[in-house]
Design a protein around this motif. Structure first.
Motif, short mmCIF file in Angstrom:
data_model
loop_
_atom_site.label_atom_id
_atom_site.label_comp_id
_atom_site.label_asym_id
_atom_site.label_seq_id
_atom_site.Cartn_x
_atom_site.Cartn_y
_atom_site.Cartn_z
N TYR A 72 0.85 -1.29 0.05
CA TYR A 72 0.08 0.03 -0.12
C TYR A 72 0.94 1.17 -0.18
CZ TYR A 72 -3.86 3.09 1.71
OH TYR A 72 -4.83 3.96 1.97
N ALA A 73 1.70 1.29 -1.05
CA ALA A 73 2.56 2.77 -1.42
C ALA A 73 3.30 2.40 -2.66
CB ALA A 73 3.79 2.46 -0.29
N VAL A 74 3.63 3.50 -3.02
CA VAL A 74 4.53 3.51 -4.38
C VAL A 74 5.87 2.99 -4.09
CG1 VAL A 74 5.19 5.96 -4.31
CG2 VAL A 74 4.87 4.63 -6.51
N GLY A 75 6.45 3.49 -2.96
CA GLY A 75 7.82 2.90 -2.73
C GLY A 75 7.88 1.66 -2.18
N TYR A 76 8.68 0.64 -2.41
CA TYR A 76 8.84 -0.76 -2.16
C TYR A 76 10.11 -1.16 -1.57
CZ TYR A 76 9.84 -1.41 -6.93
OH TYR A 76 10.69 -0.91 -8.00
N VAL A 97 -1.37 7.40 -8.77
CA VAL A 97 -2.58 8.05 -7.84
C VAL A 97 -2.28 8.84 -6.77
CG1 VAL A 97 -4.34 6.21 -8.37
CG2 VAL A 97 -2.93 5.79 -6.44
N LEU A 98 -1.13 8.65 -6.20
CA LEU A 98 -0.46 9.68 -5.18
C LEU A 98 0.26 10.70 -5.63
CD1 LEU A 98 2.41 8.29 -5.02
CD2 LEU A 98 1.40 7.00 -3.21
N THR A 99 0.59 10.89 -6.84
CA THR A 99 1.64 11.83 -7.66
C THR A 99 1.36 13.08 -7.01
OG1 THR A 99 2.25 10.24 -9.11
CG2 THR A 99 2.94 12.51 -9.54
N ALA A 232 11.04 11.97 -0.16
CA ALA A 232 11.34 10.34 -0.76
C ALA A 232 11.44 9.48 0.08
CB ALA A 232 12.46 10.69 -1.61
N ARG A 233 12.56 9.38 0.85
CA ARG A 233 13.06 8.28 1.84
C ARG A 233 13.87 9.14 2.75
NH1 ARG A 233 8.51 6.43 1.16
NH2 ARG A 233 7.77 4.42 0.71
N GLY A 234 13.87 8.69 3.88
CA GLY A 234 14.53 9.25 4.97
C GLY A 234 15.90 9.01 4.68
N PRO A 279 4.91 14.07 9.79
CA PRO A 279 5.11 12.95 9.82
C PRO A 279 4.72 11.87 8.73
CG PRO A 279 2.90 13.75 10.75
CD PRO A 279 3.73 14.86 10.16
N HIS A 280 5.46 11.86 7.82
CA HIS A 280 5.43 11.11 6.65
C HIS A 280 3.86 11.02 6.07
CE1 HIS A 280 7.11 7.37 4.27
NE2 HIS A 280 6.36 8.03 3.39
N ILE A 281 3.38 12.26 5.65
CA ILE A 281 2.09 12.34 5.25
C ILE A 281 1.95 12.98 3.67
CG2 ILE A 281 1.09 12.83 7.35
CD1 ILE A 281 1.50 15.89 6.69
#
Ligand code: NAP
Ligand code: GLV
Ligand code: GLV
Length: 320
Positions: A72-76, A97-99, A232-234, A279-281
């Protein structure tokens, strides 16, 4: 009827779509730990996972019947895709869908850090405002400044498009040149981008190559007046190096939605005023989280029909 483990309750639209199947949902308020995931996934055909679940070798090999992992995310980067592929387990994500929602949040961060919105809000609530003053809370301009995008993918491009409204000079770095991006942005090397941009925004996936992409040396190349934005990612940023750079005035500020060791936040960064933290939103709008949930269910249903799911990230499984 397939046996599915869902590691957190997703929006009801997805649950409805999957109601004909045996759905085991983890109902906790925080992510299940590894032992819990292993226990629940043991006899399942499908795992619906979140980016907060580390789906490593142990989890993948805990279930001999597991055939699919639907993230349930684009990043995997939370999934050991190599191990899953070895076991012929299909992995899917939720791209597209989240872009626009993530691009909106990125812009909220750009505006917040440059114009000191969070600091100003605190100042007001603390009753410190004594009236308009020539030097009160001076920030940086955005209009006509240079925006540097790292990673010319879906979100990177959507962030760049919004910058046109601010008449920004847009430069970008990616492993490959991108035709759509080059209608509005100029391709530069990573070093040139670091040296020239007033705002640097990260839009790469987390991989071995992008781990600590921004570290001490990269921060040193940036302008003293520049801002670093990360949705992106921490782990793409060395947080200790970022703290040093911010404390020593090597860069002007940073705005972060993602962290190296989520949900923990670097204790030093929290003390600084020139940092905005969310918070990662990135994808957290009602509409988008619903679309992501529907996409997860569509991937699962398509897989169960024997089709290649629309958002499969390891097509190698089908080529074997
Ligand atoms: P995407 O379309 O795959 O874009 C990522 C781009 O990064 C690719 O087009 C790729 O282009 C580039 N890239 C990959 N490795 C690179 C490297 N080593 N150096 C430079 N560029 C590299 O993905 P997206 O949908 O835009 O999402 C991007 C990331 O955002 C996700 O992976 C996820 O981690 C993060 N995200 C965060 C949130 C949040 O809530 N904060 C929400 C959604 C997504 P090249 O092939 O040209 O390198
Ligand atoms: C969120 O971070 C995502 O990758 O969808
Ligand atoms: C500020 O409020 C101004 O009028 O310049």
């Amino acid at each position: 009827m397939a046996k599915i483990f869902m590691s957190r309750r997703l929006p009801s639209e997805a649950i409805k779509m999957l109601e004909k199947h045996e759905l085991d949902i983890y109902e906790g308020d925080s992510p299940p730990d590894k032992q819990e995931i292993i226990k629940r996934v043991k006899d399942k055909d499908i795992l619906i996972s979140l980016l907060t679940d580390a789906i490593d070798k142990d989890v993948i090999n805990a279930s001999p019947s597991l055939k699919m992992i639907a993230n349930y995310a684009v990043g995997y980067d939370n999934i050991d895709v190599k191990e899953a592929t070895k076991r012929n387990i299909v992995v899917t994500n939720t791209p597209g869908v989240l872009t626009e929602t993530v691009a909106d949040l990125t812009w909220a961060l750009i505006l917040s850090i440059a114009r000191r919105i969070v600091e100003g809000d605190k100042f007001m609530r603390q009753g410190k405002f004594k009236g308009w003053a020539p030097l009160l809370m001076l920030g940086g301009d955005i209009y006509k400044k240079t925006l540097g995008i790292i990673g010319a993918g879906r979100i990177g491009k959507a962030v760049a498009k919004r910058a046109e409204g601010f008449r920004m000079n847009i430069i970008y770095y990616s492993r490959h040149r991108n035709e759509e991006m080059e209608r509005i942005a100029k391709y530069v090397s990573l070093n040139d981008l670091l040296k020239k941009a007033d705002f640097i925004s990260l839009h790469v996936p987390l991989t071995n190559e992008t781990y600590h992409l921004i570290g001490r040396n990269e921060l040193k190349m940036m302008k003293k007046t520049a801002y670093l934005i990360n949705t992106a990612r921490g782990k793409c940023i060395d947080e200790d190096a970022l703290y040093e750079a911010l404390k020593n005035g090597e860069i002007a500020g940073a705005a972060l939605d993602v962290y190296e060791n989520e949900p923990n936040v670097n204790k030093n960064l929290i003390k600084l005023d020139n940092v905005v933290l969310t918070p990662h939103i990135g994808s957290a709008s009602l509409e988008t989280r619903t679309k992501m949930a529907v996409m997860v269910a569509e991937n699962v249903l398509s897989f169960l029909k024997g089709e290649i799911p629309p958002n499969c990230v390891n097509l190698e499984v089908y080529k074997k």
